[in-house]
Scaffold this active site. Structure first.
Site, PDB file in Angstrom:
ATOM      1  N   ALA A 110       0.762  -1.239   0.000  1.00 28.77           N
ATOM      2  CA  ALA A 110       0.000   0.000   0.000  1.00 28.77           C
ATOM      3  C   ALA A 110       0.801   1.301   0.000  1.00 28.77           C
ATOM      4  O   ALA A 110       0.291   2.321  -0.458  1.00 28.77           O
ATOM      5  CB  ALA A 110      -0.955   0.006   1.199  1.00 28.77           C
ATOM      6  N   ALA A 111       2.007   1.334   0.549  1.00 26.84           N
ATOM      7  CA  ALA A 111       2.731   2.599   0.681  1.00 26.84           C
ATOM      8  C   ALA A 111       3.078   3.181  -0.689  1.00 26.84           C
ATOM      9  O   ALA A 111       3.315   2.428  -1.639  1.00 26.84           O
ATOM     10  CB  ALA A 111       4.000   2.383   1.505  1.00 26.84           C
ATOM     11  N   PRO A 112       3.064   4.510  -0.793  1.00 25.99           N
ATOM     12  CA  PRO A 112       2.858   5.505   0.270  1.00 25.99           C
ATOM     13  C   PRO A 112       1.396   5.817   0.583  1.00 25.99           C
ATOM     14  O   PRO A 112       1.119   6.628   1.459  1.00 25.99           O
ATOM     15  CB  PRO A 112       3.549   6.746  -0.298  1.00 25.99           C
ATOM     16  CG  PRO A 112       3.378   6.618  -1.780  1.00 25.99           C
ATOM     17  CD  PRO A 112       3.486   5.139  -2.069  1.00 25.99           C
ATOM     18  N   GLY A 113       0.468   5.215  -0.161  1.00 28.57           N
ATOM     19  CA  GLY A 113      -0.918   5.338   0.243  1.00 28.57           C
ATOM     20  C   GLY A 113      -1.869   5.974  -0.746  1.00 28.57           C
ATOM     21  O   GLY A 113      -3.052   6.124  -0.453  1.00 28.57           O
ATOM     22  N   GLY A 114      -1.382   6.343  -1.929  1.00 26.31           N
ATOM     23  CA  GLY A 114      -2.265   6.981  -2.899  1.00 26.31           C
ATOM     24  C   GLY A 114      -3.446   6.129  -3.293  1.00 26.31           C
ATOM     25  O   GLY A 114      -4.593   6.594  -3.317  1.00 26.31           O
ATOM     26  N   LYS A 115      -3.190   4.869  -3.579  1.00 27.68           N
ATOM     27  CA  LYS A 115      -4.278   3.976  -3.992  1.00 27.68           C
ATOM     28  C   LYS A 115      -5.154   3.595  -2.801  1.00 27.68           C
ATOM     29  O   LYS A 115      -6.368   3.444  -2.946  1.00 27.68           O
ATOM     30  CB  LYS A 115      -3.691   2.746  -4.685  1.00 27.68           C
ATOM     31  CG  LYS A 115      -2.906   3.096  -5.947  1.00 27.68           C
ATOM     32  CD  LYS A 115      -2.238   1.883  -6.563  1.00 27.68           C
ATOM     33  CE  LYS A 115      -1.407   2.281  -7.773  1.00 27.68           C
ATOM     34  NZ  LYS A 115      -0.211   3.087  -7.404  1.00 27.68           N
ATOM     35  N   GLU A 133       1.623  -2.661   4.419  1.00 26.76           N
ATOM     36  CA  GLU A 133       2.941  -2.340   3.874  1.00 26.76           C
ATOM     37  C   GLU A 133       3.994  -3.029   4.728  1.00 26.76           C
ATOM     38  O   GLU A 133       4.078  -2.780   5.946  1.00 26.76           O
ATOM     39  CB  GLU A 133       3.172  -0.826   3.865  1.00 26.76           C
ATOM     40  CG  GLU A 133       4.568  -0.411   3.456  1.00 26.76           C
ATOM     41  CD  GLU A 133       5.004  -0.970   2.102  1.00 26.76           C
ATOM     42  OE1 GLU A 133       6.113  -1.540   2.016  1.00 26.76           O
ATOM     43  OE2 GLU A 133       4.219  -0.833   1.133  1.00 26.76           O
ATOM     44  N   ARG A 138       8.374   2.801   5.028  1.00 24.05           N
ATOM     45  CA  ARG A 138       7.305   3.203   4.119  1.00 24.05           C
ATOM     46  C   ARG A 138       5.929   3.157   4.784  1.00 24.05           C
ATOM     47  O   ARG A 138       5.025   3.907   4.414  1.00 24.05           O
ATOM     48  CB  ARG A 138       7.325   2.314   2.874  1.00 24.05           C
ATOM     49  CG  ARG A 138       8.474   2.614   1.941  1.00 24.05           C
ATOM     50  CD  ARG A 138       8.623   1.561   0.860  1.00 24.05           C
ATOM     51  NE  ARG A 138       7.408   1.370   0.078  1.00 24.05           N
ATOM     52  CZ  ARG A 138       7.039   2.126  -0.954  1.00 24.05           C
ATOM     53  NH1 ARG A 138       7.808   3.152  -1.314  1.00 24.05           N
ATOM     54  NH2 ARG A 138       5.943   1.856  -1.629  1.00 24.05           N
ATOM     55  N   CYS A 231       4.476  -0.764 -12.278  1.00 29.69           N
ATOM     56  CA  CYS A 231       4.925   0.426 -13.013  1.00 29.69           C
ATOM     57  C   CYS A 231       6.153   0.044 -13.840  1.00 29.69           C
ATOM     58  O   CYS A 231       7.156   0.757 -13.866  1.00 29.69           O
ATOM     59  CB  CYS A 231       5.220   1.582 -12.068  1.00 29.69           C
ATOM     60  SG  CYS A 231       6.469   1.236 -10.810  1.00 29.69           S
TER      61      CYS A 231
END
Length: 258
Positions: A110-115, A133, A138, A231
C-alpha cells in the site's frame, strides 16, 4: 536521457517499428496529477474554490491534471487533505478495482498510500480497508496519508503477505496488488532508477510478484476481484506473472472493463 543498454535492447526487440516512438516519449513533457478527496469535499465545491487551473483525467472522475509550476503540494488545501498528489496513470488500478461502499478491501502493497486513499474515498466510510505495507519506513508515510485524508474505516498492517493469508482466508471482496517491480516506468520520473535496473532484478521481481499473488488469492472470497498492477514494461513482470498465476489458479479468469 540515457537508458540502460540491456533495457534498450530488450524494448527494441519487443516494440520493433514502434521503438523510435517509445524513445521519443522520454523527451516529452511530464504530466502531473492530483485526485480530489471526496471524503472531505465534493468535486464541484473543490473546483469552485481551488486557485489554480485543472483539466480532467478521463479514467478517474476525481482526478485532474495540473501545470508543473503550480506546486499544489505547498498549498494549505493539500495539508488539509482536500486532495492527494498522484501520477495520472497511478489512479487507474483503484478505478478498475471497482470498490463499492460496504466492501471489504485489501491493499496489499500500500505505501505511500495513494491507492489506499483512493479506495477509502470509494468506500465512503462504509466497509473496511486493510492497508498493508511490509517495509517499516514506508508504512509510516502510509499512515500519515490515510490520517491526512480522513479515512476512518481503515486498518494499517505491517506484515508479509504469507502471514496475512493465514489470518484472512477468503475474507476480502476486493484486493489490490500494486506489486514491487523493477520500475522501468519510473525512468523518466526518477533517472536514478536506471542505475538500479538489471535482468536479474526483473527476474527476482517476477518471482516475488508470483509469490505475492498466490497469497493474495487465498484471501479473496469466491466471486471477488483481484487487480494486479506494476509500473514496469517487462513482460516477465506483467503478462508472464499473470500467465503463471492463471496456470496455478484455474478458479480465476481475466476480465475486461468494469
Amino acid at each position: 536521457m540515457e537508458l540502460p543498454s540491456g533495457f534498450s535492447q530488450k524494448m527494441k526487440g519487443l516494440l520493433g517499428d514502434e521503438w523510435s516512438d517509445f524513445l521519443e516519449c522520454y523527451d516529452q513533457p511530464k504530466t502531473f496529477g492530483l485526485r480530489v478527496n471526496t471524503l472531505k469535499i465534493s468535486i464541484d465545491d473543490f473546483l469552485s474554490c481551488i486557485p489554480f487551473s485543472l483539466s480532467p483525467i478521463l479514467w478517474a472522475k476525481d482526478g485532474f491534471y495540473y501545470d508543473e509550476q503550480v506546486q499544489p503540494g505547498k498549498h494549505p488545501y493539500h495539508a488539509a487533505g482536500l486532495y492527494y498528489i498522484q501520477d495520472p496513470s497511478a489512479m487507474a488500478p483503484a478505478v478498475l478495482l471497482d470498490v463499492k461502499p460496504g466492501d471489504r478491501v485489501l491493499d496489499l502493497c500500500a505505501a505511500p498510500g495513494g491507492k489506499s486513499c483512493q479506495i477509502g474515498a470509494a468506500l465512503k466510510g462504509q466497509g473496511l480497508l486493510v492497508a498493508n505495507e511490509a517495509h517499516p519506513i514506508r508504512v509510516a508515510a502510509l499512515g500519515e496519508n490515510i490520517e491526512r485524508l480522513g479515512i476512518k474505516n481503515a486498518i494499517i498492517t505491517q506484515e508479509q503477505p504469507k502471514r496475512l493469508a493465514k489470518l484472512f482466508q477468503n475474507f476480502f471482496d476486493k484486493i489490490l496488488v500494486d506489486a514491487p517491480c523493477s520500475g522501468e516506468g519510473m525512468f523518466r520520473k526518477n533517472p536514478a532508477a536506471c542505475s538500479e535496473w538489471s535482468e536479474d532484478a526483473v527476474n527476482y521481481c517476477s518471482q516475488r510478484q508470483q509469490d505475492i499473488l498466490c497469497e493474495a488469492a487465498a484471501m479473496l472470497r469466491p466471486g471477488g476481484r483481484l487487480v494486479y498492477s506494476t509500473c514496469t514494461f517487462s513482460p516477465e513482470e506483467n503478462e508472464g506473472t499473470i500467465d503463471d498465476f492463471l496456470k496455478k489458479h484455474d478458479d480465476f479468469e481475466v476480465i475486461t472493463g468494469n
